[in-house]
Design an enzyme around this catalytic site. Structure first.
Site, mmCIF file in Angstrom:
data_model
loop_
_atom_site.group_PDB
_atom_site.id
_atom_site.type_symbol
_atom_site.label_atom_id
_atom_site.label_comp_id
_atom_site.label_asym_id
_atom_site.label_seq_id
_atom_site.Cartn_x
_atom_site.Cartn_y
_atom_site.Cartn_z
ATOM 1 N NE ARG A 1 -3.090 -0.895 10.733
ATOM 2 C CZ ARG A 1 -2.058 -0.256 10.210
ATOM 3 N NH1 ARG A 1 -2.220 0.838 9.538
ATOM 4 N NH2 ARG A 1 -0.844 -0.736 10.355
ATOM 5 N NE ARG B 1 7.796 -2.897 4.361
ATOM 6 C CZ ARG B 1 6.505 -2.727 4.614
ATOM 7 N NH1 ARG B 1 5.704 -2.284 3.679
ATOM 8 N NH2 ARG B 1 6.020 -3.053 5.796
ATOM 9 C CE LYS C 1 -1.495 -0.309 4.814
ATOM 10 N NZ LYS C 1 -0.804 0.770 5.508
ATOM 11 N NE ARG D 1 7.563 -0.486 8.689
ATOM 12 C CZ ARG D 1 6.276 -0.432 8.354
ATOM 13 N NH1 ARG D 1 5.914 0.217 7.262
ATOM 14 N NH2 ARG D 1 5.365 -1.014 9.090
HETATM 15 P P1 AMP Z 1 1.919 0.821 8.810
HETATM 16 O O1 AMP Z 1 3.077 1.685 8.407
HETATM 17 O O2 AMP Z 1 0.605 1.336 8.293
HETATM 18 O O3 AMP Z 1 2.158 -0.636 8.510
HETATM 19 O O4 AMP Z 1 1.817 0.929 10.428
HETATM 20 C C1 AMP Z 1 2.869 0.516 11.246
HETATM 21 C C2 AMP Z 1 2.422 0.408 12.706
HETATM 22 O O5 AMP Z 1 1.977 1.702 13.163
HETATM 23 C C3 AMP Z 1 1.253 -0.522 12.985
HETATM 24 O O6 AMP Z 1 1.654 -1.872 13.125
HETATM 25 C C4 AMP Z 1 0.726 0.063 14.299
HETATM 26 O O7 AMP Z 1 1.561 -0.287 15.394
HETATM 27 C C5 AMP Z 1 0.894 1.558 14.068
HETATM 28 N N1 AMP Z 1 -0.318 2.150 13.444
HETATM 29 C C6 AMP Z 1 -0.422 2.670 12.180
HETATM 30 N N2 AMP Z 1 -1.657 3.144 11.954
HETATM 31 C C7 AMP Z 1 -2.363 2.908 13.089
HETATM 32 C C8 AMP Z 1 -3.707 3.141 13.477
HETATM 33 N N3 AMP Z 1 -4.613 3.706 12.644
HETATM 34 N N4 AMP Z 1 -4.086 2.780 14.736
HETATM 35 C C9 AMP Z 1 -3.222 2.225 15.591
HETATM 36 N N5 AMP Z 1 -1.939 1.930 15.280
HETATM 37 C C10 AMP Z 1 -1.498 2.284 14.050
#
Ligand code: AMP
Length: 216
Positions: A89, A128, A14, A163
């Site tokens: 989420r 990644r 994404k 990451r």
């Molecule tokens: P992402 O980069 O979207 O994969 O997000 C990485 C991490 O950030 C997730 O595994 C969560 O720990 C945190 N995170 C991102 N977006 C949210 C959200 N809307 N609500 C809660 N935690 C979030």
């Protein structure tokens, strides 16, 4: 143009698709993951909490995300459309998001679900790499996405990093969190008649073509 929201399991691509969309349509990319990663660098109690929660693969507390989403959407650059990535989420966040949008007089727009097999995700997650300078995304397990020079960004020469949550153990937790918490929001948007499903088991270009068709 209509606003866009992405729903996808971890490592479904994404972030890569979001980059392509914002490049073509010049709209802001609002990624809660990116915003939280910035907060996680802070030397504060909240910085430490976010850092630890993200590394474990769990979701940070809803309340933290609400304020940052509302503050971001109030900025002028969102008036001509925006791409929401990583929020909501879970169902509570989706319900709160409806309220925030309502308050600011915005529509949810097209909700795009990137549907993809778990086996592919596992392979991607360990490969990644991201550029620490410009955020470009690479994957050393995919010959079409490897950098020309190892560990160096093709675009800006920045150093590539992995990451801290891109490991198999954290992936299992993030994937399970996706199934338990995020999948229920799919029904929420089906009921609102705004859900579009894109098959993510395909090349980056083909997935983008399908997303572009929806946006157009
Ligand atoms: P992402 O980069 O979207 O994969 O997000 C990485 C991490 O950030 C997730 O595994 C969560 O720990 C945190 N995170 C991102 N977006 C949210 C959200 N809307 N609500 C809660 N935690 C979030």
């Amino acid at each position: 143009m209509k606003n866009i929201m992405f729903i996808a399991p971890p490592a479904a691509g994404k972030g890569t698709q979001a980059e392509l969309v914002v490049e073509k349509y010049h709209i802001p990319h609002i990624s809660t993951g990116d915003i939280l990663r910035e907060i996680s660098k802070e030397d504060s109690e909240i910085g430490e909490y976010v850092r630890e929660t993200m590394a474990s693969g769990k979701l940070v507390k809803d309340e933290i995300t609400y304020q940052l989403i509302e503050d971001r959407l109030k900025k002028d650059d969102c008036k001509n459309g925006f791409l929401m990535d990583g929020f909501p989420r879970n169902l509570d966040q989706a319900i709160e998001y409806d309220k925030i949008l309502n308050k600011l007089n915005y529509e949810v727009g097209n909700v795009i679900l990137i549907d993809i097999d778990k086996e592919i995700l596992e392979k991607r997650i360990t490969g990644r790499r991201l550029c620490e300078k410009c955020g470009a995304i690479y994957n050393i397990n995919d010959e079409n996405m490897t950098p020309k020079i190892e560990s160096i960004c093709d675009d800006c020469g920045g150093k590539l990093y992995q990451r801290s949550d891109d490991n198999l153990e954290s992936f299992q937790t993030r994937y399970q969190t996706y199934l338990d918490k995020t999948e229920p929001i799919i029904d929420h948007y089906k009921k609102q008649n705004v859900l579009k499903v894109v098959d993510g088991n395909d090349t980056i270009d083909n997935i983008f073509k399908k997303i572009d068709e929806i946006i157009k």
